[in-house]
Write an enzyme that holds these catalytic residues in place. Structure first.
Site, PDB file in Angstrom:
ATOM      1  N   LEU A   1       0.817  -1.208   0.000  1.00  0.00           N
ATOM      2  CA  LEU A   1       0.000   0.000   0.000  1.00  0.00           C
ATOM      3  C   LEU A   1       0.850   1.258   0.000  1.00  0.00           C
ATOM      4  O   LEU A   1       0.318   2.367   0.071  1.00  0.00           O
ATOM      5  CB  LEU A   1      -0.918   0.018   1.230  1.00  0.00           C
ATOM      6  CG  LEU A   1      -1.908  -1.131   1.385  1.00  0.00           C
ATOM      7  CD1 LEU A   1      -2.664  -0.994   2.706  1.00  0.00           C
ATOM      8  CD2 LEU A   1      -2.888  -1.189   0.219  1.00  0.00           C
TER       9      LEU A   1
ATOM     10  N   TYR B   1       2.666  10.204 -11.979  1.00  0.00           N
ATOM     11  CA  TYR B   1       2.409   9.274 -10.880  1.00  0.00           C
ATOM     12  C   TYR B   1       1.775   7.993 -11.428  1.00  0.00           C
ATOM     13  O   TYR B   1       2.164   6.878 -11.065  1.00  0.00           O
ATOM     14  CB  TYR B   1       1.493   9.929  -9.853  1.00  0.00           C
ATOM     15  CG  TYR B   1       1.012   9.013  -8.758  1.00  0.00           C
ATOM     16  CD1 TYR B   1       1.782   8.818  -7.613  1.00  0.00           C
ATOM     17  CD2 TYR B   1      -0.200   8.343  -8.863  1.00  0.00           C
ATOM     18  CE1 TYR B   1       1.337   7.980  -6.601  1.00  0.00           C
ATOM     19  CE2 TYR B   1      -0.653   7.506  -7.862  1.00  0.00           C
ATOM     20  CZ  TYR B   1       0.127   7.325  -6.729  1.00  0.00           C
ATOM     21  OH  TYR B   1      -0.308   6.481  -5.738  1.00  0.00           O
TER      22      TYR B   1
END
Length: 283
Positions: free
Chosen positions: A87, A170
């Site tokens: 994560l 990103y």
């Protein structure tokens, strides 16, 4: 609260025969916005080992410090694990102060954020996959992003079979992580499930919530923490494909996303996000 939030996902377990087995799971990025919430929604059949870049705790559970850019440290953390959930993300919160400037793809903050993104989403992701393979971990759950294909034209509906077109730099690095997963799955037999997370809901910042409401796909990208937790648990216990990438958003009206592929890992949304921000169970 924990049992109430998780109860919506129990129907998925019949599709995941191994879900009641005790699994030793390393959660990396456990102290982040998503990790700190969904780790509280796991049943006791999961033996969670929490790690983040700084040591701490989440409601009494210890979180060990782990720098994912340090391969040896990642390899040590992998020892004895059945699965790992990545994560960890590059966060703009500590860098970006001027959002319009950041969105314009220029300026010092933009360049600084890109460098952090490379460190975390490229070098860090590689270390996690390689260390998992070396340590004999059988499964990696990789937190990806809807942005890997939101650079597409304004289609009336998005699905996981669309050719990737990252919406920003990103997203390029998150797509790199997905491709790493496919490679390690095909080359080394490491089962990899990529979850393309939407926008976590509810949002703690009112301004960000309003920003997303005005976005082209708006609240249709929202996903509750309970739905995120269910998706990760399904990915950890599925007997499905050796590799796959799946959109994870909650149900809404005028949904922009085809979520049918999620049945491959036993997941479908359990929550419905309404236009006023309220959430009810899917009927």
């Amino acid at each position: 609260m924990r049992s109430a939030l998780f109860s919506l996902g129990l129907s998925n377990r019949s599709k995941n025969p191994t879900s009641f087995m005790s699994l030793k799971v390393l959660i990396i990025g456990a102290a982040g916005n998503i990790g700190s919430k969904i780790s509280l929604l796991f049943p006791e059949s999961f033996e969670l080992h929490l790690a983040d870049r700084h040591a701490g705790e989440i409601e009494g559970r210890p979180v060990k410090a782990l720098d994912i850019t340090d391969y040896d440290a990642v390899l040590a953390a992998m020892q004895g694990m059945d699965a790992v959930v990545n994560l960890a993300i590059a966060s703009s919160r500590e860098i970006v102060t001027d959002i319009p400037l950041f969105d314009s793809d220029q300026g010092e903050e933009y360049l600084r954020f890109n460098q952090v993104t490379i460190d975390v989403n490229v070098r860090g992701a590689y270390n996690i996959f390689e260390a998992a393979r070396a340590a004999g971990v059988k499964r990696v759950v990789y937190a990806s992003s809807l942005t890997v294909y939101l650079g597409q034209p304004a289609y009336p509906e998005f699905n996981d079979d669309l050719p990737p077109r990252p919406a920003n730099f990103y997203a390029v690095t998150k797509l790199f992580g997905e491709q790493l997963g496919e490679f390690f799955s095909r080359r080394h037999g490491l089962q990899t499930i990529c979850l393309r997370f939407g926008t976590p809901h509810p949002q703690p910042e009112v301004d960000k919530y309003e920003q997303w409401l005005k976005a082209p796909v708006g609240r249709r990208t929202f996903v509750t923490y309970a739905d995120l937790a269910r998706a990760v648990q399904c990915a950890l216990t599925t007997n499905g494909p050796s590799f796959g990438a799946y959109t994870i958003v909650s149900a809404t009206d005028n949904n922009a996303f085809d979520l049918s592929k999620g049945v491959e890992i036993g997941w479908q949304p359990g929550d419905y996000c309404h236009a006023d921000g309220s959430v009810t169970p899917v009927a």
